[in-house]
Design a protein around this motif. Structure first.
Motif, PDB file in Angstrom:
ATOM      1  N   ILE A 148       0.838  -1.195   0.000  1.00  0.00           N
ATOM      2  CA  ILE A 148       0.000   0.000   0.000  1.00  0.00           C
ATOM      3  C   ILE A 148       0.876   1.251   0.000  1.00  0.00           C
ATOM      4  N   ARG A 149       0.552   2.157  -0.915  1.00  0.00           N
ATOM      5  CA  ARG A 149       1.313   3.396  -1.047  1.00  0.00           C
ATOM      6  C   ARG A 149       0.601   4.586  -0.396  1.00  0.00           C
ATOM      7  N   PHE A 150      -0.660   4.813  -0.802  1.00  0.00           N
ATOM      8  CA  PHE A 150      -1.356   5.972  -0.241  1.00  0.00           C
ATOM      9  C   PHE A 150      -2.868   5.771  -0.342  1.00  0.00           C
ATOM     10  N   VAL A 151      -3.588   6.620   0.393  1.00  0.00           N
ATOM     11  CA  VAL A 151      -5.045   6.609   0.369  1.00  0.00           C
ATOM     12  C   VAL A 151      -5.538   8.043   0.184  1.00  0.00           C
ATOM     13  N   THR A 152      -6.589   8.206  -0.599  1.00  0.00           N
ATOM     14  CA  THR A 152      -7.225   9.517  -0.751  1.00  0.00           C
ATOM     15  C   THR A 152      -8.692   9.415  -0.335  1.00  0.00           C
ATOM     16  N   VAL A 153      -9.153  10.431   0.350  1.00  0.00           N
ATOM     17  CA  VAL A 153     -10.533  10.506   0.823  1.00  0.00           C
ATOM     18  C   VAL A 153     -11.140  11.796   0.292  1.00  0.00           C
ATOM     19  N   VAL A 154     -12.286  11.705  -0.356  1.00  0.00           N
ATOM     20  CA  VAL A 154     -13.003  12.899  -0.809  1.00  0.00           C
ATOM     21  C   VAL A 154     -14.476  12.743  -0.458  1.00  0.00           C
ATOM     22  N   LEU A 155     -14.971  13.700   0.300  1.00  0.00           N
ATOM     23  CA  LEU A 155     -16.401  13.736   0.632  1.00  0.00           C
ATOM     24  C   LEU A 155     -16.864  15.182   0.509  1.00  0.00           C
ATOM     25  N   TYR A 156     -17.854  15.412  -0.340  1.00  0.00           N
ATOM     26  CA  TYR A 156     -18.480  16.732  -0.330  1.00  0.00           C
ATOM     27  C   TYR A 156     -19.991  16.588  -0.391  1.00  0.00           C
ATOM     28  N   LYS A 157     -20.657  17.562   0.237  1.00  0.00           N
ATOM     29  CA  LYS A 157     -22.110  17.516   0.390  1.00  0.00           C
ATOM     30  C   LYS A 157     -22.697  18.914   0.196  1.00  0.00           C
ATOM     31  N   LYS A 158     -23.965  18.910  -0.166  1.00  0.00           N
ATOM     32  CA  LYS A 158     -24.699  20.172  -0.182  1.00  0.00           C
ATOM     33  C   LYS A 158     -24.822  20.703   1.248  1.00  0.00           C
ATOM     34  N   ALA A 159     -24.941  22.001   1.366  1.00  0.00           N
ATOM     35  CA  ALA A 159     -25.008  22.628   2.688  1.00  0.00           C
ATOM     36  C   ALA A 159     -26.280  22.226   3.431  1.00  0.00           C
ATOM     37  N   LEU A 160     -26.134  22.084   4.736  1.00  0.00           N
ATOM     38  CA  LEU A 160     -27.283  21.814   5.586  1.00  0.00           C
ATOM     39  C   LEU A 160     -28.268  22.973   5.536  1.00  0.00           C
ATOM     40  N   LYS A 161     -29.527  22.654   5.761  1.00  0.00           N
ATOM     41  CA  LYS A 161     -30.559  23.689   5.827  1.00  0.00           C
ATOM     42  C   LYS A 161     -31.096  23.798   7.251  1.00  0.00           C
ATOM     43  N   ILE A 162     -31.599  24.931   7.581  1.00  0.00           N
ATOM     44  CA  ILE A 162     -32.212  25.143   8.890  1.00  0.00           C
ATOM     45  C   ILE A 162     -33.456  24.278   8.996  1.00  0.00           C
ATOM     46  N   ASP A 163     -33.628  23.653  10.157  1.00  0.00           N
ATOM     47  CA  ASP A 163     -34.800  22.816  10.401  1.00  0.00           C
ATOM     48  C   ASP A 163     -36.063  23.677  10.371  1.00  0.00           C
ATOM     49  N   SER A 164     -37.053  23.257   9.607  1.00  0.00           N
ATOM     50  CA  SER A 164     -38.266  24.058   9.434  1.00  0.00           C
ATOM     51  C   SER A 164     -39.087  24.174  10.718  1.00  0.00           C
ATOM     52  N   LYS A 165     -38.964  23.183  11.597  1.00  0.00           N
ATOM     53  CA  LYS A 165     -39.747  23.214  12.845  1.00  0.00           C
ATOM     54  C   LYS A 165     -39.076  24.056  13.919  1.00  0.00           C
ATOM     55  N   SER A 166     -37.780  23.828  14.139  1.00  0.00           N
ATOM     56  CA  SER A 166     -37.070  24.527  15.213  1.00  0.00           C
ATOM     57  C   SER A 166     -36.536  25.885  14.782  1.00  0.00           C
ATOM     58  N   GLY A 167     -36.343  26.070  13.463  1.00  0.00           N
ATOM     59  CA  GLY A 167     -35.750  27.307  12.984  1.00  0.00           C
ATOM     60  C   GLY A 167     -34.257  27.387  13.248  1.00  0.00           C
ATOM     61  N   GLU A 168     -33.637  26.248  13.563  1.00  0.00           N
ATOM     62  CA  GLU A 168     -32.218  26.206  13.884  1.00  0.00           C
ATOM     63  C   GLU A 168     -31.521  25.117  13.065  1.00  0.00           C
ATOM     64  N   PHE A 169     -30.186  25.189  13.035  1.00  0.00           N
ATOM     65  CA  PHE A 169     -29.415  24.120  12.413  1.00  0.00           C
ATOM     66  C   PHE A 169     -29.335  22.932  13.373  1.00  0.00           C
ATOM     67  N   PRO A 170     -29.118  21.714  12.836  1.00  0.00           N
ATOM     68  CA  PRO A 170     -29.012  20.529  13.701  1.00  0.00           C
ATOM     69  C   PRO A 170     -27.852  20.648  14.680  1.00  0.00           C
ATOM     70  N   TRP A 171     -27.950  19.904  15.786  1.00  0.00           N
ATOM     71  CA  TRP A 171     -26.906  19.944  16.808  1.00  0.00           C
ATOM     72  C   TRP A 171     -25.544  19.513  16.255  1.00  0.00           C
ATOM     73  N   ARG A 172     -25.532  18.791  15.166  1.00  0.00           N
ATOM     74  CA  ARG A 172     -24.275  18.295  14.609  1.00  0.00           C
ATOM     75  C   ARG A 172     -23.326  19.395  14.161  1.00  0.00           C
TER      76      ARG A 172
END
Length: 329
Positions: free
Chosen positions: A147-171
């Motif tokens: 084994i020589r090397f490992v590459t990791v790529v993760l991208y996601k769309k931005a989180l949205k505010i929760d419609s019920k609480s009006g806040e972003f998730p605790w994460r």
């Protein structure tokens, strides 16, 4: 064979499908009690999942003589507190990932459980899943050479505010989660690389808050150095135009490509061509790891995800986020 009786602290969304049913499906295992601060929600969960007891107080569940092992499924801010209380009560602990908000909290949890003589397990369930064991099998059998090397790529769309609480998730609230989505999602990949390639010796990284939607970092890049000599890079972006998730482990004779979160095939590529392994995820994804915990407690097996291995991932994430956290102070 002893039936291991489980109690859950924090019966939220993650326990509905991923973990909760697994305590009933595993052999010699039974879910006997659940706890949530909102008693009505705890009662509702118990009714729907045929659980005989429910609580709105964690200490009552921990000290219930009918509960043998406690699963802590709260946000990370509460993992240390409840782990220490379980250790004090002499109860083995199974805690959600990431193990805690930082490595220091992890070491306190490990020490408390060692002092009490109780095992500590962490819900990095990919260590028990067939698709990741296939990757490890291919690596260990020499299919792609050294084994020589490992590459990791993760991208996601931005989180949205929760419609019920009006806040972003605790994460993405650092005082609760320890950081942003990097802590929640990258921890899975870093842990599975620890499992497949061996421990990461050290790491460094850069982080930023590019979209400025919330306080936590939303992009992280990192360099990884494994104890084995393997090198690695990672990029995690959480404000992208689309979603993408892929890891590549490159060796002297070929490479293995696999996704951490999606059901994409595991691909083995060598000079002779590409072989695809289509391995589905189980519906109740934590069942196999839960079974290994039950088996270890009964003296039949050794669980692959412990407090020691879980803490290593927190340590690496602390190293990657170190400069960003210092600049935020």
């Amino acid at each position: 064979m002893k039936t291991i009786r489980w109690g859950i602290i924090g019966c939220g969304d993650v326990t509905e499908v991923k973990s909760g049913p697994g305590f009933q499906l595993a052999k010699n295992s039974q879910l006997v009690a659940v706890m949530r601060r909102n008693g009505e929600l705890a009662k509702d969960y118990a009714t729907r999942h045929n659980v005989p007891k429910w609580y709105d107080n964690a200490e009552e569940l921990i000290n219930d003589p009918d509960v043998d092992v406690v699963y802590i499924a709260t946000p990370p801010a509460f993992h240390k507190e409840y782990t220490l209380k379980c250790a004090e009560a002499g109860k083995p602990v199974y805690v959600e990932k990431p193990m805690a908000r930082n490595f220091e909290e992890c070491t306190d949890m490990i020490q408390a459980c060692e002092n009490a003589g109780v095992p500590l397990f962490v819900a990095y369930y990919r260590r028990a899943l067939d698709r990741f064991n296939k990757v490890k099998e291919l690596i260990d059998s020499g299919e792609i050479g050294e084994i020589r090397f490992v590459t990791v790529v993760l991208y996601k769309k931005a989180l949205k505010i929760d419609s019920k609480s009006g806040e972003f998730p605790w994460r993405v609230i650092p005082e609760i989660s320890g950081g942003g989505e990097f802590m929640d999602l990258a921890s899975h990949t870093l842990d599975v690389l620890d499992y497949i390639l061996g421990p990461i010796k050290e790491a460094c990284g850069y982080a930023d808050n590019q979209a400025k939607l919330y306080e936590a970092e939303d992009i992280v890049t990192a360099s990884l150095a494994f104890e084995s000599g393997v090198k690695g890079t990672g990029t995690w972006c959480f404000s992208s135009f689309s979603n993408y998730d892929m890891n590549e482990i490159v060796g002297s004779l070929g490479k293995i490509s696999f996704s951490t979160f999606e059901e994409e095939p595991v691909l083995l590529t060598t000079i002779g061509g590409t072989t695809s392994f289509n391995i589905k995820k189980p519906v109740h994804i934590q069942t196999q790891l839960i079974q290994s915990i039950v088996n270890e407690i009964n003296g039949l097996d050794v669980c692959k995800s412990t407090g020691i291995s879980g803490a290593r991932t927190n340590k690496i994430m602390d190293q990657i986020l170190r400069s960003y956290r210092l600049n935020k102070k």
